[in-house]
Enzyme design. Structure first.
Site, PDB file in Angstrom:
ATOM      1  CB  SER A  38      -0.890  -0.036   1.246  1.00  0.00           C
ATOM      2  OG  SER A  38      -1.595   1.174   1.384  1.00  0.00           O
TER       3      SER A  38
ATOM      4  CE  LYS B 236      -4.651   0.076   0.324  1.00  0.00           C
ATOM      5  NZ  LYS B 236      -5.306  -0.670   1.434  1.00  0.00           N
TER       6      LYS B 236
ATOM      7  CE  LYS C 199      -3.815   3.826   1.981  1.00  0.00           C
ATOM      8  NZ  LYS C 199      -5.059   3.313   2.593  1.00  0.00           N
TER       9      LYS C 199
ATOM     10  CG  ASP D 214      -7.664   2.483   0.557  1.00  0.00           C
ATOM     11  OD1 ASP D 214      -8.786   3.009   0.653  1.00  0.00           O
ATOM     12  OD2 ASP D 214      -7.088   1.903   1.508  1.00  0.00           O
TER      13      ASP D 214
ATOM     14  CD  GLU E 188      -8.788  -0.732   0.703  1.00  0.00           C
ATOM     15  OE1 GLU E 188      -7.884  -1.118  -0.074  1.00  0.00           O
ATOM     16  OE2 GLU E 188      -8.650  -0.721   1.936  1.00  0.00           O
TER      17      GLU E 188
ATOM     18  CG  ASP F   2     -10.411  -0.598   5.061  1.00  0.00           C
ATOM     19  OD1 ASP F   2     -10.728  -0.988   6.194  1.00  0.00           O
ATOM     20  OD2 ASP F   2      -9.283  -0.102   4.840  1.00  0.00           O
TER      21      ASP F   2
ATOM     22  CE  LYS G 131      -7.260  -2.017   6.813  1.00  0.00           C
ATOM     23  NZ  LYS G 131      -7.296  -0.540   6.835  1.00  0.00           N
TER      24      LYS G 131
ATOM     25  N   GLY H 175      -4.081  -4.000   6.195  1.00  0.00           N
ATOM     26  CA  GLY H 175      -3.076  -3.746   7.223  1.00  0.00           C
ATOM     27  C   GLY H 175      -3.283  -2.390   7.856  1.00  0.00           C
TER      28      GLY H 175
HETATM   29  O1  OSB Z   1      -6.975   2.022   4.482  1.00  0.00           O
HETATM   30  O2  OSB Z   1      -5.933   0.229   4.330  1.00  0.00           O
HETATM   31  C1  OSB Z   1      -6.022   1.347   4.805  1.00  0.00           C
HETATM   32  C2  OSB Z   1      -2.949   2.162   6.926  1.00  0.00           C
HETATM   33  C3  OSB Z   1      -3.522   2.865   7.964  1.00  0.00           C
HETATM   34  C4  OSB Z   1      -4.883   3.102   7.940  1.00  0.00           C
HETATM   35  C5  OSB Z   1      -5.654   2.625   6.875  1.00  0.00           C
HETATM   36  C6  OSB Z   1      -5.078   1.903   5.844  1.00  0.00           C
HETATM   37  C7  OSB Z   1      -3.701   1.691   5.857  1.00  0.00           C
HETATM   38  C8  OSB Z   1      -2.976   1.019   4.797  1.00  0.00           C
HETATM   39  C9  OSB Z   1      -1.646   0.401   5.184  1.00  0.00           C
HETATM   40  O3  OSB Z   1      -3.340   0.986   3.648  1.00  0.00           O
HETATM   41  C10 OSB Z   1      -1.487  -1.011   4.779  1.00  0.00           C
HETATM   42  C11 OSB Z   1      -0.306  -1.646   5.463  1.00  0.00           C
HETATM   43  O4  OSB Z   1      -0.356  -1.916   6.679  1.00  0.00           O
HETATM   44  O5  OSB Z   1       0.695  -1.872   4.786  1.00  0.00           O
HETATM   45 MG    MG Z   2      -8.207   0.863   3.200  1.00  0.00          MG
END
Ligand code: OSB
Ligand code: MG
Length: 385
Positions: free
Chosen positions: A142, A168, A170, A196, A221, A246, A270, A298
Protein backbone atom coordinates in the site's frame (compact mmCIF):
# COMPACT_ATOMS: atom_id res chain seq x y z
CA UNK A 1 -9.71 -27.25 16.61
CA UNK A 2 -10.64 -27.84 20.29
CA UNK A 3 -8.82 -25.77 22.92
CA UNK A 4 -8.83 -26.04 26.70
CA UNK A 5 -10.53 -23.44 28.87
CA UNK A 6 -8.24 -20.72 30.14
CA UNK A 7 -8.22 -17.92 32.66
CA UNK A 8 -6.32 -14.65 32.22
CA UNK A 9 -4.54 -13.69 35.43
CA UNK A 10 -2.46 -10.76 34.21
CA UNK A 11 -2.41 -8.37 31.27
CA UNK A 12 0.22 -5.67 30.74
CA UNK A 13 -0.45 -2.73 28.42
CA UNK A 14 2.54 -0.98 26.92
CA UNK A 15 2.65 1.90 24.51
CA UNK A 16 5.74 2.11 22.36
CA UNK A 17 6.72 4.52 19.64
CA UNK A 18 8.29 3.09 16.51
CA UNK A 19 9.36 5.50 13.76
CA UNK A 20 8.22 4.52 10.27
CA UNK A 21 10.97 4.63 7.66
CA UNK A 22 8.89 7.22 5.90
CA UNK A 23 5.74 9.19 6.61
CA UNK A 24 2.62 7.35 5.40
CA UNK A 25 -0.02 9.72 4.02
CA UNK A 26 -3.64 8.81 3.24
CA UNK A 27 -6.57 11.06 2.30
CA UNK A 28 -7.78 11.26 5.91
CA UNK A 29 -4.45 11.82 7.69
CA UNK A 30 -0.90 10.60 8.09
CA UNK A 31 1.42 8.62 10.35
CA UNK A 32 5.11 9.05 10.98
CA UNK A 33 6.04 7.93 14.46
CA UNK A 34 3.75 4.98 14.93
CA UNK A 35 2.30 4.88 18.44
CA UNK A 36 1.71 1.18 19.07
CA UNK A 37 -0.31 -0.30 21.91
CA UNK A 38 0.83 -3.81 22.87
CA UNK A 39 -0.75 -6.34 25.21
CA UNK A 40 1.08 -9.10 27.04
CA UNK A 41 -1.40 -11.66 28.35
CA UNK A 42 -0.73 -14.40 30.89
CA UNK A 43 -3.03 -17.20 31.85
CA UNK A 44 -3.14 -19.12 35.12
CA UNK A 45 -0.85 -21.90 33.85
CA UNK A 46 1.86 -19.31 33.12
CA UNK A 47 1.51 -19.34 29.31
CA UNK A 48 1.94 -15.88 27.78
CA UNK A 49 1.10 -14.28 24.43
CA UNK A 50 1.46 -10.82 22.92
CA UNK A 51 -1.08 -8.96 20.85
CA UNK A 52 -1.34 -5.53 19.24
CA UNK A 53 -4.13 -2.96 19.24
CA UNK A 54 -4.17 -1.46 15.74
CA UNK A 55 -5.51 2.01 16.61
CA UNK A 56 -3.58 5.03 15.47
CA UNK A 57 -2.76 8.29 17.16
CA UNK A 58 -5.70 10.20 15.62
CA UNK A 59 -9.36 9.29 15.00
CA UNK A 60 -9.12 9.78 11.21
CA UNK A 61 -9.54 6.20 10.03
CA UNK A 62 -12.07 5.23 12.71
CA UNK A 63 -13.19 6.81 15.98
CA UNK A 64 -10.77 4.78 18.10
CA UNK A 65 -7.27 5.94 19.01
CA UNK A 66 -4.44 4.60 21.17
CA UNK A 67 -5.72 6.77 24.01
CA UNK A 68 -9.38 5.71 23.77
CA UNK A 69 -8.31 2.07 23.54
CA UNK A 70 -6.10 2.36 26.60
CA UNK A 71 -9.03 3.87 28.51
CA UNK A 72 -11.53 1.26 27.31
CA UNK A 73 -9.15 -1.58 28.12
CA UNK A 74 -8.29 -0.45 31.65
CA UNK A 75 -11.70 0.81 32.62
CA UNK A 76 -14.22 -1.59 31.07
CA UNK A 77 -12.72 -4.42 29.03
CA UNK A 78 -9.92 -5.92 31.12
CA UNK A 79 -12.01 -5.92 34.32
CA UNK A 80 -14.67 -8.05 32.67
CA UNK A 81 -12.26 -10.66 31.37
CA UNK A 82 -9.49 -10.95 33.98
CA UNK A 83 -9.89 -13.91 36.33
CA UNK A 84 -12.87 -15.26 34.43
CA UNK A 85 -13.01 -18.79 33.07
CA UNK A 86 -12.92 -18.53 29.28
CA UNK A 87 -14.21 -21.58 27.46
CA UNK A 88 -12.15 -20.75 24.38
CA UNK A 89 -11.15 -17.81 22.17
CA UNK A 90 -14.48 -17.95 20.34
CA UNK A 91 -16.45 -16.69 23.36
CA UNK A 92 -14.31 -13.65 24.19
CA UNK A 93 -16.03 -11.21 21.83
CA UNK A 94 -19.44 -11.86 23.40
CA UNK A 95 -18.02 -11.38 26.90
CA UNK A 96 -16.52 -8.04 25.87
CA UNK A 97 -19.64 -6.91 23.99
CA UNK A 98 -21.86 -7.44 27.02
CA UNK A 99 -22.63 -3.90 28.15
CA UNK A 100 -19.88 -2.21 26.13
CA UNK A 101 -20.74 -0.61 22.78
CA UNK A 102 -18.09 0.00 20.18
CA UNK A 103 -14.32 -0.04 20.82
CA UNK A 104 -13.78 -2.92 18.36
CA UNK A 105 -10.02 -2.43 18.12
CA UNK A 106 -9.59 -2.47 21.89
CA UNK A 107 -11.77 -5.58 22.08
CA UNK A 108 -9.88 -7.22 19.23
CA UNK A 109 -6.57 -6.73 21.02
CA UNK A 110 -7.80 -8.89 23.91
CA UNK A 111 -9.69 -11.35 21.74
CA UNK A 112 -6.80 -11.96 19.36
CA UNK A 113 -4.41 -12.24 22.30
CA UNK A 114 -6.59 -15.04 23.66
CA UNK A 115 -6.36 -16.79 20.26
CA UNK A 116 -2.58 -16.39 20.50
CA UNK A 117 -2.61 -17.75 24.04
CA UNK A 118 -4.81 -20.69 23.06
CA UNK A 119 -2.48 -21.58 20.18
CA UNK A 120 0.51 -21.36 22.52
CA UNK A 121 -1.23 -23.52 25.14
CA UNK A 122 -2.31 -26.11 22.55
CA UNK A 123 1.18 -26.23 21.01
CA UNK A 124 -0.07 -25.34 17.51
CA UNK A 125 0.46 -22.42 15.18
CA UNK A 126 -2.05 -19.60 15.16
CA UNK A 127 -2.63 -20.37 11.47
CA UNK A 128 -3.69 -23.95 12.19
CA UNK A 129 -5.83 -22.87 15.14
CA UNK A 130 -7.85 -20.40 13.04
CA UNK A 131 -8.32 -22.86 10.18
CA UNK A 132 -5.65 -21.56 7.84
CA UNK A 133 -4.60 -23.81 4.99
CA UNK A 134 -1.95 -21.87 3.06
CA UNK A 135 1.74 -22.17 3.86
CA UNK A 136 2.51 -18.86 2.15
CA UNK A 137 0.37 -15.86 1.41
CA UNK A 138 0.57 -13.46 -1.54
CA UNK A 139 1.66 -9.97 -0.63
CA UNK A 140 0.69 -6.53 -1.82
CA UNK A 141 1.97 -3.09 -0.94
CA UNK A 142 0.00 0.00 0.00
CA UNK A 143 1.73 3.17 -1.21
CA UNK A 144 0.82 6.45 0.49
CA UNK A 145 -0.06 9.71 -1.26
CA UNK A 146 3.00 11.20 -2.96
CA UNK A 147 4.07 14.74 -3.84
CA UNK A 148 3.90 14.16 -7.60
CA UNK A 149 2.90 11.52 -10.16
CA UNK A 150 6.62 10.97 -10.87
CA UNK A 151 7.29 10.19 -7.21
CA UNK A 152 4.40 7.72 -7.20
CA UNK A 153 5.65 6.04 -10.37
CA UNK A 154 9.10 5.61 -8.80
CA UNK A 155 7.63 3.99 -5.68
CA UNK A 156 5.32 1.74 -7.66
CA UNK A 157 8.11 0.66 -9.98
CA UNK A 158 10.30 -0.24 -7.03
CA UNK A 159 7.46 -2.30 -5.53
CA UNK A 160 7.01 -4.25 -8.74
CA UNK A 161 10.76 -4.87 -8.91
CA UNK A 162 10.69 -6.17 -5.34
CA UNK A 163 8.09 -8.76 -6.34
CA UNK A 164 4.87 -7.43 -4.80
CA UNK A 165 1.84 -9.14 -6.32
CA UNK A 166 -0.50 -6.17 -5.95
CA UNK A 167 0.25 -2.45 -5.84
CA UNK A 168 -2.31 -0.31 -4.06
CA UNK A 169 -2.13 3.43 -4.58
CA UNK A 170 -3.71 5.81 -2.10
CA UNK A 171 -5.82 8.44 -3.85
CA UNK A 172 -7.62 11.63 -2.87
CA UNK A 173 -9.73 14.11 -4.88
CA UNK A 174 -6.55 16.19 -5.39
CA UNK A 175 -4.41 13.22 -6.40
CA UNK A 176 -6.26 10.66 -8.44
CA UNK A 177 -6.67 10.33 -12.24
CA UNK A 178 -3.37 11.93 -13.18
CA UNK A 179 -1.47 9.83 -10.62
CA UNK A 180 -3.13 6.54 -11.54
CA UNK A 181 -2.73 7.23 -15.24
CA UNK A 182 0.98 7.87 -14.79
CA UNK A 183 1.51 4.59 -12.95
CA UNK A 184 -0.54 2.54 -15.41
CA UNK A 185 1.31 4.12 -18.30
CA UNK A 186 4.76 3.55 -16.76
CA UNK A 187 4.20 0.00 -15.49
CA UNK A 188 2.15 -1.41 -18.34
CA UNK A 189 -1.13 -3.31 -18.53
CA UNK A 190 0.02 -6.44 -16.64
CA UNK A 191 0.75 -4.80 -13.28
CA UNK A 192 -2.00 -5.61 -10.73
CA UNK A 193 -3.09 -2.18 -9.51
CA UNK A 194 -5.68 -1.07 -6.98
CA UNK A 195 -6.57 2.27 -5.39
CA UNK A 196 -7.76 3.21 -1.90
CA UNK A 197 -9.56 6.51 -1.26
CA UNK A 198 -10.12 6.13 2.51
CA UNK A 199 -13.61 7.60 2.22
CA UNK A 200 -12.55 10.84 0.51
CA UNK A 201 -15.40 11.11 -2.04
CA UNK A 202 -19.16 11.51 -2.13
CA UNK A 203 -21.75 10.10 -4.54
CA UNK A 204 -21.61 13.46 -6.35
CA UNK A 205 -18.20 12.31 -7.60
CA UNK A 206 -19.65 9.23 -9.35
CA UNK A 207 -18.90 10.45 -12.88
CA UNK A 208 -15.40 11.42 -11.89
CA UNK A 209 -14.76 8.05 -10.20
CA UNK A 210 -16.12 6.21 -13.26
CA UNK A 211 -13.14 7.59 -15.15
CA UNK A 212 -10.99 5.21 -13.09
CA UNK A 213 -12.55 2.39 -15.16
CA UNK A 214 -10.05 3.28 -17.88
CA UNK A 215 -7.12 1.97 -15.81
CA UNK A 216 -8.17 -1.67 -15.38
CA UNK A 217 -7.89 -1.61 -11.58
CA UNK A 218 -8.52 -4.74 -9.48
CA UNK A 219 -10.64 -2.59 -7.17
CA UNK A 220 -11.44 0.84 -5.81
CA UNK A 221 -11.28 0.60 -2.04
CA UNK A 222 -13.62 2.63 0.16
CA UNK A 223 -14.41 5.61 -2.07
CA UNK A 224 -17.28 6.90 0.12
CA UNK A 225 -17.89 7.34 3.84
CA UNK A 226 -17.97 4.36 6.18
CA UNK A 227 -21.75 4.53 6.70
CA UNK A 228 -22.54 4.92 2.99
CA UNK A 229 -23.60 1.33 2.18
CA UNK A 230 -26.56 2.43 0.08
CA UNK A 231 -24.54 5.12 -1.69
CA UNK A 232 -21.77 2.63 -2.42
CA UNK A 233 -24.42 0.42 -4.05
CA UNK A 234 -25.54 3.36 -6.23
CA UNK A 235 -21.93 4.04 -7.14
CA UNK A 236 -21.22 0.39 -7.96
CA UNK A 237 -24.12 0.49 -10.44
CA UNK A 238 -22.42 3.34 -12.28
CA UNK A 239 -18.91 1.95 -12.36
CA UNK A 240 -17.40 -1.25 -13.81
CA UNK A 241 -14.40 -1.56 -11.47
CA UNK A 242 -15.26 -3.65 -8.39
CA UNK A 243 -15.64 -1.62 -5.21
CA UNK A 244 -13.98 -3.03 -2.10
CA UNK A 245 -15.11 -1.96 1.36
CA UNK A 246 -12.74 -1.42 4.28
CA UNK A 247 -13.96 1.21 6.81
CA UNK A 248 -17.63 0.28 6.09
CA UNK A 249 -17.41 -3.35 7.19
CA UNK A 250 -17.31 -3.24 10.97
CA UNK A 251 -18.85 -6.64 11.78
CA UNK A 252 -20.43 -9.68 10.08
CA UNK A 253 -23.81 -7.90 9.85
CA UNK A 254 -22.44 -4.96 7.86
CA UNK A 255 -20.74 -7.46 5.55
CA UNK A 256 -24.12 -9.14 4.99
CA UNK A 257 -25.70 -5.73 4.37
CA UNK A 258 -22.98 -4.83 1.87
CA UNK A 259 -23.55 -8.06 -0.04
CA UNK A 260 -27.36 -7.76 0.08
CA UNK A 261 -27.24 -4.17 -1.18
CA UNK A 262 -24.50 -4.71 -3.75
CA UNK A 263 -22.31 -2.06 -2.13
CA UNK A 264 -19.16 -3.77 -3.38
CA UNK A 265 -17.74 -6.99 -4.76
CA UNK A 266 -14.62 -7.46 -2.62
CA UNK A 267 -14.08 -7.30 1.14
CA UNK A 268 -11.01 -6.03 2.97
CA UNK A 269 -10.80 -7.83 6.32
CA UNK A 270 -8.78 -6.25 9.12
CA UNK A 271 -9.29 -8.29 12.26
CA UNK A 272 -8.78 -5.25 14.49
CA UNK A 273 -11.47 -3.23 12.69
CA UNK A 274 -14.10 -5.96 13.14
CA UNK A 275 -13.42 -6.75 16.80
CA UNK A 276 -11.16 -9.78 16.38
CA UNK A 277 -10.77 -13.18 14.81
CA UNK A 278 -14.23 -14.52 15.55
CA UNK A 279 -15.86 -11.76 13.48
CA UNK A 280 -13.08 -11.86 10.89
CA UNK A 281 -13.65 -15.59 10.35
CA UNK A 282 -17.43 -15.05 10.10
CA UNK A 283 -16.88 -12.36 7.46
CA UNK A 284 -14.53 -14.73 5.64
CA UNK A 285 -17.23 -17.43 5.59
CA UNK A 286 -20.10 -15.09 4.66
CA UNK A 287 -18.07 -13.72 1.75
CA UNK A 288 -16.96 -17.19 0.62
CA UNK A 289 -20.58 -18.40 0.61
CA UNK A 290 -21.51 -15.38 -1.54
CA UNK A 291 -18.62 -16.03 -3.93
CA UNK A 292 -16.94 -12.79 -2.91
CA UNK A 293 -13.14 -12.74 -2.48
CA UNK A 294 -11.55 -11.23 0.61
CA UNK A 295 -8.06 -10.03 1.41
CA UNK A 296 -6.29 -9.00 4.58
CA UNK A 297 -5.78 -5.29 5.08
CA UNK A 298 -3.08 -3.75 7.22
CA UNK A 299 -2.78 -0.94 9.76
CA UNK A 300 1.00 -0.46 9.66
CA UNK A 301 1.33 -3.11 12.36
CA UNK A 302 4.52 -4.12 14.08
CA UNK A 303 5.68 -7.72 13.70
CA UNK A 304 3.24 -8.73 16.45
CA UNK A 305 0.08 -7.54 14.72
CA UNK A 306 1.51 -8.85 11.46
CA UNK A 307 1.68 -12.38 12.93
CA UNK A 308 -2.08 -12.28 13.45
CA UNK A 309 -2.73 -10.90 9.97
CA UNK A 310 -0.55 -13.53 8.31
CA UNK A 311 -2.29 -16.34 10.24
CA UNK A 312 -5.72 -15.02 9.25
CA UNK A 313 -4.67 -14.54 5.62
CA UNK A 314 -3.75 -18.23 5.45
CA UNK A 315 -7.49 -19.07 5.39
CA UNK A 316 -8.74 -20.31 2.01
CA UNK A 317 -10.94 -17.41 0.81
CA UNK A 318 -8.13 -14.86 1.19
CA UNK A 319 -7.68 -15.02 -2.56
CA UNK A 320 -6.25 -11.60 -3.24
CA UNK A 321 -2.84 -10.40 -2.02
CA UNK A 322 -3.00 -8.76 1.43
CA UNK A 323 -1.42 -5.53 2.66
CA UNK A 324 1.15 -7.72 4.43
CA UNK A 325 4.45 -6.11 3.58
CA UNK A 326 7.61 -7.41 5.24
CA UNK A 327 9.04 -5.73 8.36
CA UNK A 328 11.74 -3.87 6.42
CA UNK A 329 9.14 -1.95 4.41
CA UNK A 330 8.00 -0.17 7.57
CA UNK A 331 10.78 -0.28 10.18
CA UNK A 332 14.53 0.04 10.43
CA UNK A 333 14.20 -2.76 12.96
CA UNK A 334 11.05 -4.66 13.96
CA UNK A 335 10.27 -5.81 17.51
CA UNK A 336 10.10 -9.53 16.62
CA UNK A 337 12.60 -12.20 15.60
CA UNK A 338 12.77 -13.39 12.96
CA UNK A 339 11.52 -10.30 11.17
CA UNK A 340 8.80 -10.81 8.56
CA UNK A 341 10.27 -11.19 5.09
CA UNK A 342 8.91 -11.52 1.56
CA UNK A 343 10.22 -13.83 -1.16
CA UNK A 344 11.35 -12.34 -4.46
CA UNK A 345 8.08 -13.58 -6.00
CA UNK A 346 5.98 -11.74 -3.41
CA UNK A 347 4.96 -14.25 -0.75
CA UNK A 348 5.21 -14.22 3.04
CA UNK A 349 5.76 -17.63 4.60
CA UNK A 350 3.16 -18.66 7.19
CA UNK A 351 4.96 -20.14 10.22
CA UNK A 352 2.61 -23.13 10.39
CA UNK A 353 5.10 -25.40 12.12
CA UNK A 354 5.93 -23.00 14.93
CA UNK A 355 3.81 -22.71 18.04
CA UNK A 356 1.64 -19.63 18.59
CA UNK A 357 2.53 -16.45 16.68
CA UNK A 358 5.63 -18.03 15.17
CA UNK A 359 7.90 -15.09 16.07
CA UNK A 360 9.65 -14.14 19.32
CA UNK A 361 9.00 -10.72 20.79
CA UNK A 362 12.14 -8.75 21.56
CA UNK A 363 10.98 -7.94 25.10
CA UNK A 364 14.06 -5.95 26.08
CA UNK A 365 13.63 -3.69 23.10
CA UNK A 366 9.91 -3.29 23.81
CA UNK A 367 10.72 -2.27 27.40
CA UNK A 368 13.29 0.19 26.10
CA UNK A 369 10.79 1.69 23.64
CA UNK A 370 7.91 1.83 26.14
CA UNK A 371 6.47 5.29 26.81
CA UNK A 372 4.06 3.98 29.44
CA UNK A 373 3.02 0.61 30.81
CA UNK A 374 0.43 -0.65 33.26
CA UNK A 375 -0.22 -4.14 34.58
CA UNK A 376 -3.66 -5.42 35.49
CA UNK A 377 -4.11 -8.58 37.54
CA UNK A 378 -7.16 -10.66 38.34
CA UNK A 379 -8.50 -9.50 41.70
CA UNK A 380 -8.22 -12.94 43.27
CA UNK A 381 -6.52 -15.27 40.78
CA UNK A 382 -8.37 -18.54 40.37
CA UNK A 383 -11.64 -17.43 41.95
CA UNK A 384 -14.46 -17.78 39.44
CA UNK A 385 -16.44 -14.64 38.75
O1 OSB B 1 -6.98 2.02 4.48
O2 OSB B 1 -5.93 0.23 4.33
C1 OSB B 1 -6.02 1.35 4.80
C2 OSB B 1 -2.95 2.16 6.93
C3 OSB B 1 -3.52 2.86 7.96
C4 OSB B 1 -4.88 3.10 7.94
C5 OSB B 1 -5.65 2.62 6.87
C6 OSB B 1 -5.08 1.90 5.84
C7 OSB B 1 -3.70 1.69 5.86
C8 OSB B 1 -2.98 1.02 4.80
C9 OSB B 1 -1.65 0.40 5.18
O3 OSB B 1 -3.34 0.99 3.65
C10 OSB B 1 -1.49 -1.01 4.78
C11 OSB B 1 -0.31 -1.65 5.46
O4 OSB B 1 -0.36 -1.92 6.68
O5 OSB B 1 0.70 -1.87 4.79
MG1 MG C 1 -8.21 0.86 3.20
Amino acid sequence: MPTSPLRLVEVTLREIELPLKERFVISSGWMENRRILLLELRDESGVTAWSECVCGDLPNYSPETVDTAWLALRRWLLPRILGREIEGPGVVKALLDDGVQGHPMAKAAIEMGVWGLAAEAAGVSLSRLVGGTRSRVPTGISIGLQASPADLVAKARQAVDEGYRKVKLKISPEKDLEYVAAVREALGPQTPLAVDANAAYTLEDADHLARLDAFDLIMIEQPLAAGDLVRHARLQERIDTPLCLDESVVDPATCEDMLALGSGRIVNIKPGRVGGFRSARRIHDISRDAGVPVWCGGMLESGIGRAYNVALASMPNFELPGDLSPSARYWTRDIVTPEWTMSSDGFVTVPRDRTGLGVEVDTERVEALARRSETFAAAAPGVPS
